[in-house]
Scaffold this motif. Structure first.
Motif, PDB file in Angstrom:
ATOM      1  N   MET A 130      -8.178  -2.018 -24.317  1.00 45.99           N
ATOM      2  CA  MET A 130      -7.244  -2.236 -23.218  1.00 45.99           C
ATOM      3  C   MET A 130      -7.283  -1.057 -22.258  1.00 45.99           C
ATOM      4  SD  MET A 130      -5.190  -4.596 -22.287  1.00 45.99           S
ATOM      5  CE  MET A 130      -3.878  -4.875 -21.185  1.00 45.99           C
ATOM      6  N   SER A 131      -7.118  -1.335 -20.983  1.00 50.66           N
ATOM      7  CA  SER A 131      -7.181  -0.309 -19.943  1.00 50.66           C
ATOM      8  C   SER A 131      -5.891   0.504 -19.894  1.00 50.66           C
ATOM      9  CB  SER A 131      -7.420  -0.982 -18.593  1.00 50.66           C
ATOM     10  OG  SER A 131      -7.325  -0.038 -17.568  1.00 50.66           O
ATOM     11  N   ASP A 132      -5.977   1.652 -19.271  1.00 46.95           N
ATOM     12  CA  ASP A 132      -4.820   2.532 -19.153  1.00 46.95           C
ATOM     13  C   ASP A 132      -4.057   2.334 -17.844  1.00 46.95           C
ATOM     14  OD1 ASP A 132      -5.370   3.675 -21.621  1.00 46.95           O
ATOM     15  OD2 ASP A 132      -6.673   5.192 -20.751  1.00 46.95           O
ATOM     16  N   ILE A 133      -4.241   1.209 -17.161  1.00 43.77           N
ATOM     17  CA  ILE A 133      -3.506   0.932 -15.932  1.00 43.77           C
ATOM     18  C   ILE A 133      -2.070   0.585 -16.294  1.00 43.77           C
ATOM     19  CG2 ILE A 133      -3.329  -0.598 -13.917  1.00 43.77           C
ATOM     20  CD1 ILE A 133      -5.759   1.160 -13.769  1.00 43.77           C
ATOM     21  N   THR A 134      -1.121   1.253 -15.658  1.00 44.99           N
ATOM     22  CA  THR A 134       0.290   1.013 -15.950  1.00 44.99           C
ATOM     23  C   THR A 134       0.965   0.322 -14.770  1.00 44.99           C
ATOM     24  OG1 THR A 134       1.002   3.116 -15.021  1.00 44.99           O
ATOM     25  CG2 THR A 134       0.368   3.114 -17.359  1.00 44.99           C
ATOM     26  N   ALA A 135       2.113  -0.266 -15.066  1.00 48.16           N
ATOM     27  CA  ALA A 135       2.905  -0.915 -14.012  1.00 48.16           C
ATOM     28  C   ALA A 135       3.333   0.115 -12.966  1.00 48.16           C
ATOM     29  CB  ALA A 135       4.112  -1.611 -14.617  1.00 48.16           C
ATOM     30  N   GLU A 136       3.603   1.328 -13.413  1.00 48.94           N
ATOM     31  CA  GLU A 136       4.006   2.379 -12.466  1.00 48.94           C
ATOM     32  C   GLU A 136       2.868   2.703 -11.493  1.00 48.94           C
ATOM     33  OE1 GLU A 136       6.286   4.587 -10.311  1.00 48.94           O
ATOM     34  OE2 GLU A 136       7.037   3.414 -11.996  1.00 48.94           O
ATOM     35  N   GLN A 137       1.625   2.709 -11.971  1.00 48.61           N
ATOM     36  CA  GLN A 137       0.478   2.942 -11.091  1.00 48.61           C
ATOM     37  C   GLN A 137       0.330   1.811 -10.072  1.00 48.61           C
ATOM     38  OE1 GLN A 137      -2.378   3.413 -14.300  1.00 48.61           O
ATOM     39  NE2 GLN A 137      -2.748   5.542 -13.687  1.00 48.61           N
ATOM     40  N   VAL A 138       0.554   0.591 -10.523  1.00 47.53           N
ATOM     41  CA  VAL A 138       0.474  -0.555  -9.606  1.00 47.53           C
ATOM     42  C   VAL A 138       1.580  -0.453  -8.550  1.00 47.53           C
ATOM     43  CG1 VAL A 138       0.643  -3.070  -9.428  1.00 47.53           C
ATOM     44  CG2 VAL A 138      -0.633  -2.037 -11.313  1.00 47.53           C
ATOM     45  N   ARG A 139       2.794  -0.075  -8.960  1.00 45.78           N
ATOM     46  CA  ARG A 139       3.890   0.128  -7.997  1.00 45.78           C
ATOM     47  C   ARG A 139       3.521   1.210  -6.979  1.00 45.78           C
ATOM     48  NH1 ARG A 139       6.865  -0.082 -12.565  1.00 45.78           N
ATOM     49  NH2 ARG A 139       8.049  -1.985 -12.847  1.00 45.78           N
ATOM     50  N   HIS A 140       2.927   2.285  -7.472  1.00 46.98           N
ATOM     51  CA  HIS A 140       2.529   3.392  -6.599  1.00 46.98           C
ATOM     52  C   HIS A 140       1.474   2.921  -5.582  1.00 46.98           C
ATOM     53  CE1 HIS A 140       1.610   7.436  -5.260  1.00 46.98           C
ATOM     54  NE2 HIS A 140       0.335   7.231  -5.535  1.00 46.98           N
ATOM     55  N   LEU A 141       0.459   2.213  -6.054  1.00 43.91           N
ATOM     56  CA  LEU A 141      -0.576   1.688  -5.153  1.00 43.91           C
ATOM     57  C   LEU A 141       0.009   0.708  -4.146  1.00 43.91           C
ATOM     58  CD1 LEU A 141      -3.527   1.150  -7.646  1.00 43.91           C
ATOM     59  CD2 LEU A 141      -3.369   2.854  -5.817  1.00 43.91           C
ATOM     60  N   ALA A 142       0.913  -0.145  -4.589  1.00 40.75           N
ATOM     61  CA  ALA A 142       1.561  -1.093  -3.682  1.00 40.75           C
ATOM     62  C   ALA A 142       2.359  -0.348  -2.616  1.00 40.75           C
ATOM     63  CB  ALA A 142       2.459  -2.046  -4.459  1.00 40.75           C
ATOM     64  N   GLY A 143       3.008   0.724  -3.019  1.00 42.12           N
ATOM     65  CA  GLY A 143       3.757   1.537  -2.053  1.00 42.12           C
ATOM     66  C   GLY A 143       2.843   2.178  -1.027  1.00 42.12           C
ATOM     67  N   LEU A 144       1.702   2.709  -1.489  1.00 38.55           N
ATOM     68  CA  LEU A 144       0.747   3.310  -0.559  1.00 38.55           C
ATOM     69  C   LEU A 144       0.208   2.280   0.434  1.00 38.55           C
ATOM     70  CD1 LEU A 144      -1.320   5.578  -2.993  1.00 38.55           C
ATOM     71  CD2 LEU A 144       0.374   6.311  -1.297  1.00 38.55           C
ATOM     72  N   ALA A 145       0.018   1.045  -0.045  1.00 40.99           N
ATOM     73  CA  ALA A 145      -0.518  -0.021   0.801  1.00 40.99           C
ATOM     74  C   ALA A 145       0.592  -0.730   1.578  1.00 40.99           C
ATOM     75  CB  ALA A 145      -1.286  -1.022  -0.052  1.00 40.99           C
ATOM     76  N   ARG A 146       1.830  -0.321   1.367  1.00 37.39           N
ATOM     77  CA  ARG A 146       2.979  -0.933   2.027  1.00 37.39           C
ATOM     78  C   ARG A 146       3.069  -2.431   1.707  1.00 37.39           C
ATOM     79  NH1 ARG A 146       3.518   3.963   2.768  1.00 37.39           N
ATOM     80  NH2 ARG A 146       3.989   4.970   4.725  1.00 37.39           N
ATOM     81  N   ILE A 147       2.863  -2.755   0.416  1.00 39.70           N
ATOM     82  CA  ILE A 147       2.931  -4.134  -0.047  1.00 39.70           C
ATOM     83  C   ILE A 147       4.149  -4.259  -0.959  1.00 39.70           C
ATOM     84  CG2 ILE A 147       1.777  -5.944  -1.361  1.00 39.70           C
ATOM     85  CD1 ILE A 147      -0.875  -4.602  -0.654  1.00 39.70           C
ATOM     86  N   ASP A 148       5.016  -5.207  -0.661  1.00 42.76           N
ATOM     87  CA  ASP A 148       6.205  -5.446  -1.474  1.00 42.76           C
ATOM     88  C   ASP A 148       5.844  -6.442  -2.566  1.00 42.76           C
ATOM     89  OD1 ASP A 148       8.812  -5.367  -2.343  1.00 42.76           O
ATOM     90  OD2 ASP A 148       9.494  -6.902  -0.926  1.00 42.76           O
ATOM     91  N   LEU A 149       5.857  -6.001  -3.809  1.00 40.00           N
ATOM     92  CA  LEU A 149       5.495  -6.856  -4.935  1.00 40.00           C
ATOM     93  C   LEU A 149       6.699  -7.126  -5.815  1.00 40.00           C
ATOM     94  CD1 LEU A 149       2.153  -5.165  -6.098  1.00 40.00           C
ATOM     95  CD2 LEU A 149       2.403  -7.225  -4.700  1.00 40.00           C
ATOM     96  N   SER A 150       6.779  -8.355  -6.319  1.00 41.50           N
ATOM     97  CA  SER A 150       7.826  -8.687  -7.289  1.00 41.50           C
ATOM     98  C   SER A 150       7.410  -8.132  -8.656  1.00 41.50           C
ATOM     99  CB  SER A 150       8.003 -10.209  -7.366  1.00 41.50           C
ATOM    100  OG  SER A 150       6.851 -10.804  -7.938  1.00 41.50           O
ATOM    101  N   GLU A 151       8.352  -8.131  -9.588  1.00 39.26           N
ATOM    102  CA  GLU A 151       8.040  -7.640 -10.935  1.00 39.26           C
ATOM    103  C   GLU A 151       6.984  -8.521 -11.603  1.00 39.26           C
ATOM    104  OE1 GLU A 151       8.837  -4.792 -12.506  1.00 39.26           O
ATOM    105  OE2 GLU A 151       9.725  -4.240 -10.594  1.00 39.26           O
TER     106      GLU A 151
END
Length: 99
Positions: free
Chosen positions: A1-22
């Motif tokens: 399994m990869s080490d990608i976390t939900a927090e990293q995805v939230r961070h990337l979404a914030g950098l891209a200015r993308i509003d993502l649901s949970e």
């Protein structure tokens, strides 16, 4: 399994200015993890003795001979222009005043 976390995805979404649901964050965490694993598996196979390729079949561009020919000078070209200022074509603005 990869080490990608939900927090990293939230961070990337914030950098891209993308509003993502949970639900989207959970889905993307899984998908990005699978992508990272796929790249890692390909990287583990690529060794120094495997040549780098972008196509399975070698491609070559076919160019025609570059031959200098007689060309029209500016005055000859401008005689066919609907409007010109003596050295250039004149065209109407299409972008408005924001230029």
């Amino acid at each position: 399994m990869s080490d990608i976390t939900a927090e990293q995805v939230r961070h990337l979404a914030g950098l891209a200015r993308i509003d993502l649901s949970e639900a989207e964050i959970a889905s993307l965490t899984l998908e990005l993890g699978q992508i990272v694993e796929a790249v890692a598996s390909v990287s583990s196979v690529a060794t120094a003795d495997v040549p780098i390729t972008s196509h399975p079949i070698p491609l070559v561009n076919v160019y025609r001979e570059d031959v200098v020919a007689d060309v029209l000078d500016t005055a000859q070209v401008l005689t066919q222009a609907p409007e010109h200022d003596g050295s250039r074509f004149k065209v109407s603005a299409i972008l408005g005043e924001e230029q």
